[in-house]
Design a protein around this motif. Structure first.
Motif, PDB file in Angstrom:
ATOM      1  N   PRO A  93      -5.968  -2.753   6.729  1.00 24.75           N
ATOM      2  CA  PRO A  93      -4.754  -3.530   6.471  1.00 24.75           C
ATOM      3  C   PRO A  93      -3.578  -3.074   7.341  1.00 24.75           C
ATOM      4  N   MET A  94      -2.749  -4.052   7.753  1.00 26.35           N
ATOM      5  CA  MET A  94      -1.519  -3.748   8.474  1.00 26.35           C
ATOM      6  C   MET A  94      -0.435  -4.721   8.036  1.00 26.35           C
ATOM      7  N   GLN A  95       0.760  -4.185   7.826  1.00 24.89           N
ATOM      8  CA  GLN A  95       1.900  -5.031   7.494  1.00 24.89           C
ATOM      9  C   GLN A  95       2.259  -5.865   8.723  1.00 24.89           C
ATOM     10  N   GLU A  96       2.589  -7.138   8.516  1.00 30.70           N
ATOM     11  CA  GLU A  96       2.686  -8.070   9.641  1.00 30.70           C
ATOM     12  C   GLU A  96       3.735  -7.676  10.677  1.00 30.70           C
ATOM     13  N   SER A 110      -0.863   3.525   8.992  1.00 30.65           N
ATOM     14  CA  SER A 110      -1.552   2.395   9.616  1.00 30.65           C
ATOM     15  C   SER A 110      -1.225   2.302  11.104  1.00 30.65           C
ATOM     16  N   ALA A 111       0.004   2.669  11.486  1.00 33.31           N
ATOM     17  CA  ALA A 111       0.371   2.664  12.903  1.00 33.31           C
ATOM     18  C   ALA A 111      -0.444   3.707  13.670  1.00 33.31           C
ATOM     19  N   TYR A 162       0.822  -1.209   0.000  1.00 38.45           N
ATOM     20  CA  TYR A 162       0.000   0.000   0.000  1.00 38.45           C
ATOM     21  C   TYR A 162       0.864   1.270   0.000  1.00 38.45           C
ATOM     22  N   GLY A 163       2.146   1.094  -0.278  1.00 41.49           N
ATOM     23  CA  GLY A 163       3.081   2.218  -0.246  1.00 41.49           C
ATOM     24  C   GLY A 163       3.698   2.379   1.134  1.00 41.49           C
ATOM     25  N   TYR A 164       4.930   2.867   1.154  1.00 41.19           N
ATOM     26  CA  TYR A 164       5.632   2.998   2.435  1.00 41.19           C
ATOM     27  C   TYR A 164       5.014   4.032   3.381  1.00 41.19           C
ATOM     28  N   PRO A 165       4.468   5.152   2.866  1.00 39.73           N
ATOM     29  CA  PRO A 165       3.815   6.088   3.801  1.00 39.73           C
ATOM     30  C   PRO A 165       2.676   5.436   4.583  1.00 39.73           C
TER      31      PRO A 165
END
Length: 295
Positions: free
Chosen positions: A193-196, A127-128, A119-122
């Protein structure tokens, strides 16, 4: 969590289940077995949370906690060990209740993803922030509803036994109370969505934060951050500062109480006159609060 389980299966659980199968003359449970995953998750999560709880709270108690607070009239005899015992009883039950949410993640029903740039680095930072605000909002309402007279005595009253907390109070809940207040952390990845790895890091952070807001060391005098001073107000005066990370929702919904200088200033908060005043205020309020909350 699938990354953790892959590692544990390869280096720990495969050998354990193969040995168990050999001893019982049965086929080893496959990795995708719900029964095996449930057992493995219980062993891992319970081991992790016990080590994390006693390790983090123990270090905080040893190096951060102001032990003069144990002279407060509302500090219970042997309270530190009572807190540990309470947490030790609750954590296995909270772990069992948590497993279905982790199984959902393992079986692809959540929105946890692997690729850092999906979803892109930003978005990783966004998400945090979303995680903190979403869980703070949910915990605010869970916590506030737990103070409702029809719920308090059955669920949340046990945690308020610790009026003057040590870091070990952080996980010293009734099991249902602890589960309900942990639920938003699991629910978040079913909402957005969240990166694991970001999710795992935040999960570790919230456990540290839970200890920090009970450690009695008021390092932050920020009006937005719900630090130890704000949570101390909650334990002393009950119906204020329900938030976990920020004061935003307490301010928005009218339950904010600003900590006084006597809470931030170590010399003032440890004075006999301040502690006696706090104890008297609590004694005056508890009969009314208990009467309302038992109705």
């Amino acid at each position: 969590m699938d990354v953790v389980m892959e590692y544990l299966d390869t280096y720990v659980f495969d050998g354990v289940y193969n040995k168990a199968a050999g001893l019982t003359s049965t086929e080893p449970l496959p990795r995708n077995s719900i029964l095996r995953q449930s057992i493995s998750l219980f062993v891992f999560i319970y081991t992790y949370i016990i080590l994390f709880y006693f390790g983090t709270a123990g270090l905080s108690y040893r190096y951060v906690y102001d032990k003069k607070q144990e002279q407060h009239p509302k500090y219970l005899k042997g309270q530190r060990f009572l807190e540990m015992a309470c947490a030790s009883r609750a954590l296995p039950q909270i772990t069992v209740l948590t497993i279905p949410w982790i199984l959902g993640e393992l079986h692809g029903h959540s929105m946890v993803y692997k690729e850092w740039d999906k979803y892109g680095y930003p978005y990783l930072a966004i998400s945090a922030i979303m995680f903190i605000l979403f869980t703070d909002f949910c915990i605010y309402w869970v916590h506030r509803l737990e103070h409702h007279p029809k719920v308090y005595a059955q669920c949340h009253k046990l945690h308020h036994k610790w009026i003057v907390c040590t870091p070990f109070a952080s996980h010293a809940f009734h099991p249902i109370d602890g589960y309900l207040q942990s639920l938003p952390y699991h629910l978040a990845v079913y909402v957005f969505p969240m990166q694991e790895y970001v999710y795992l890091a935040l999960f570790a952070f919230v456990n540290v934060w839970s200890v920090m807001i009970h450690d009695g060391e008021y390092v932050s005098n920020n009006p937005v951050v719900n630090g130890a001073a704000h949570h101390t107000v909650h334990h002393l005066y009950f119906n204020y500062n329900y938030g976990q990370f920020t004061t935003l929702f307490d301010r928005l919904f009218g339950s904010y109480r600003k900590p006084t200088a006597e809470i931030y200033d170590r010399s003032k908060r440890n004075s006999k006159s301040v502690q006696s005043k706090q104890a008297n205020e609590i004694d005056d309020k508890i009969p009314t609060l208990e009467a309302k909350k038992s109705q």
